[in-house]
Design an enzyme around this catalytic site. Structure first.
Site, PDB file in Angstrom:
ATOM      1  N   GLY A  46      43.982  36.507  38.257  1.00 35.94           N
ATOM      2  CA  GLY A  46      44.463  35.535  37.265  1.00 35.94           C
ATOM      3  C   GLY A  46      44.990  34.228  37.817  1.00 35.94           C
ATOM      4  CD  GLU A 102      50.959  37.507  38.568  1.00 34.29           C
ATOM      5  OE1 GLU A 102      49.840  37.042  38.833  1.00 34.29           O
ATOM      6  OE2 GLU A 102      51.179  38.722  38.454  1.00 34.29           O
ATOM      7  CG  ASP A 106      53.289  41.242  29.598  1.00 39.88           C
ATOM      8  OD1 ASP A 106      52.823  40.569  28.669  1.00 39.88           O
ATOM      9  OD2 ASP A 106      53.698  42.405  29.454  1.00 39.88           O
ATOM     10  CG  ASP A 159      41.287  38.826  32.046  1.00 41.16           C
ATOM     11  OD1 ASP A 159      42.427  38.797  32.529  1.00 41.16           O
ATOM     12  OD2 ASP A 159      40.681  39.889  31.798  1.00 41.16           O
ATOM     13  NE  ARG A 165      39.462  36.944  35.369  1.00 46.16           N
ATOM     14  CZ  ARG A 165      40.616  37.592  35.386  1.00 46.16           C
ATOM     15  NH1 ARG A 165      41.749  36.914  35.356  1.00 46.16           N
ATOM     16  NH2 ARG A 165      40.660  38.909  35.397  1.00 46.16           N
TER      17      ARG A 165
HETATM   18  P1  IMP Z   1      53.271  42.827  34.123  1.00 44.99           P
HETATM   19  O1  IMP Z   1      53.385  43.823  35.244  1.00 44.99           O
HETATM   20  O2  IMP Z   1      53.433  43.479  32.787  1.00 44.99           O
HETATM   21  O3  IMP Z   1      54.243  41.668  34.302  1.00 44.99           O
HETATM   22  O4  IMP Z   1      51.771  42.302  34.128  1.00 44.99           O
HETATM   23  C1  IMP Z   1      51.403  41.139  34.725  1.00 44.99           C
HETATM   24  C2  IMP Z   1      49.889  40.948  34.759  1.00 44.99           C
HETATM   25  O5  IMP Z   1      49.262  41.291  33.520  1.00 44.99           O
HETATM   26  C3  IMP Z   1      49.592  39.489  34.979  1.00 44.99           C
HETATM   27  O6  IMP Z   1      49.421  39.230  36.341  1.00 44.99           O
HETATM   28  C4  IMP Z   1      48.323  39.244  34.207  1.00 44.99           C
HETATM   29  O7  IMP Z   1      47.230  39.424  35.071  1.00 44.99           O
HETATM   30  C5  IMP Z   1      48.340  40.287  33.116  1.00 44.99           C
HETATM   31  N1  IMP Z   1      48.807  39.689  31.832  1.00 44.99           N
HETATM   32  C6  IMP Z   1      50.028  39.799  31.279  1.00 44.99           C
HETATM   33  N2  IMP Z   1      50.122  39.122  30.123  1.00 44.99           N
HETATM   34  C7  IMP Z   1      48.900  38.539  29.939  1.00 44.99           C
HETATM   35  C8  IMP Z   1      48.368  37.664  28.902  1.00 44.99           C
HETATM   36  O8  IMP Z   1      49.031  37.270  27.919  1.00 44.99           O
HETATM   37  N3  IMP Z   1      47.081  37.273  29.076  1.00 44.99           N
HETATM   38  C9  IMP Z   1      46.320  37.649  30.145  1.00 44.99           C
HETATM   39  N4  IMP Z   1      46.794  38.447  31.121  1.00 44.99           N
HETATM   40  C10 IMP Z   1      48.069  38.889  31.033  1.00 44.99           C
HETATM   41 MG    MG Z   2      48.047  38.188  37.394  1.00 45.34          MG
END
Ligand code: IMP
Ligand code: MG
Length: 174
Positions: A46, A102, A106, A159, A165
């Site tokens: 990403g 990053e 999320d 994505d 992307r």
């Molecule tokens: P986390 O561990 O829940 O913080 O997930 C983070 C990863 O999930 C990021 O590096 C993104 O690749 C993916 N991600 C989280 N939210 C989104 C979104 O709204 N759109 C696309 N990818 C996301």
């Molecule tokens: Mg990511």
């Protein structure tokens, strides 16, 4: 408005706004790391677009090593991240000031694990993310472009099911 597979997305953050966010992050980082030579680790996939534009605008010397995140093997495969990066030789981190790049934080679980694993080897670790879902995240990034509510976004490297992307603007799910 755009359609990607079965979902509709609406305009959210324009490429002009993204450029402003990236420039401001690059000047903050260049200022904070003046005289240092950080090792920059963009987390694939990403962050590739954000990382490229951010790194071009840094006015300090730096090294760059792209990495992915390893998933659990076996029954846990695909469900969650180990937080270990796909770096062949962790000794490259020894004594380094690391900046993880990053696209979006999320839940923050991935970044929490990555940072605690990197800290075992490196001197310092900071995280720069373009977007940050502040009400969902257990992790506070050191630098972020913009806070989001619980919105799902695509474009500028991010994505939906592998698509979107390549979009130059960022869109959010309707
Ligand atoms: P986390 O561990 O829940 O913080 O997930 C983070 C990863 O999930 C990021 O590096 C993104 O690749 C993916 N991600 C989280 N939210 C989104 C979104 O709204 N759109 C696309 N990818 C996301
Ligand atoms: Mg990511």
């Amino acid at each position: 408005m755009i359609t990607i597979q079965d979902k509709q997305f609406e305009d959210f953050i324009s490429s002009v706004e993204i450029t402003e966010m990236v420039s401001s992050l690059a000047s903050k980082i260049s200022e904070d790391y003046k005289g240092q030579i950080p090792l920059i680790i963009p987390v694939l996939n990403g962050s590739f677009m954000f990382a490229a534009e951010l790194i071009k605008q840094l006015t300090i010397e730096c090294e760059v090593e792209f990495a992915g995140v390893k998933s659990y093997k076996g029954i846990e495969r695909g469900k969650s991240s180990t937080g270990w990066l796909t770096i062949d030789n962790y000794s490259i981190l020894n004594g380094r000031d690391v900046i993880v790049v990053e696209d979006i934080v999320d839940s923050g679980i991935t970044m929490n694990k990555i940072v605690s694993n990197l800290l075992v080897h490196s001197k310092t670790v900071k995280v720069v993310t373009l977007l940050y879902k502040l009400n969902k995240s257990v992790f506070l990034p050191d630098y972020f472009g913009r806070e989001l509510d619980d919105e799902f976004v695509v474009g500028y490297g991010m994505d939906y099911n592998g698509f979107g992307r390549n979009l130059t603007d960022i869109y959010k799910l309707k």
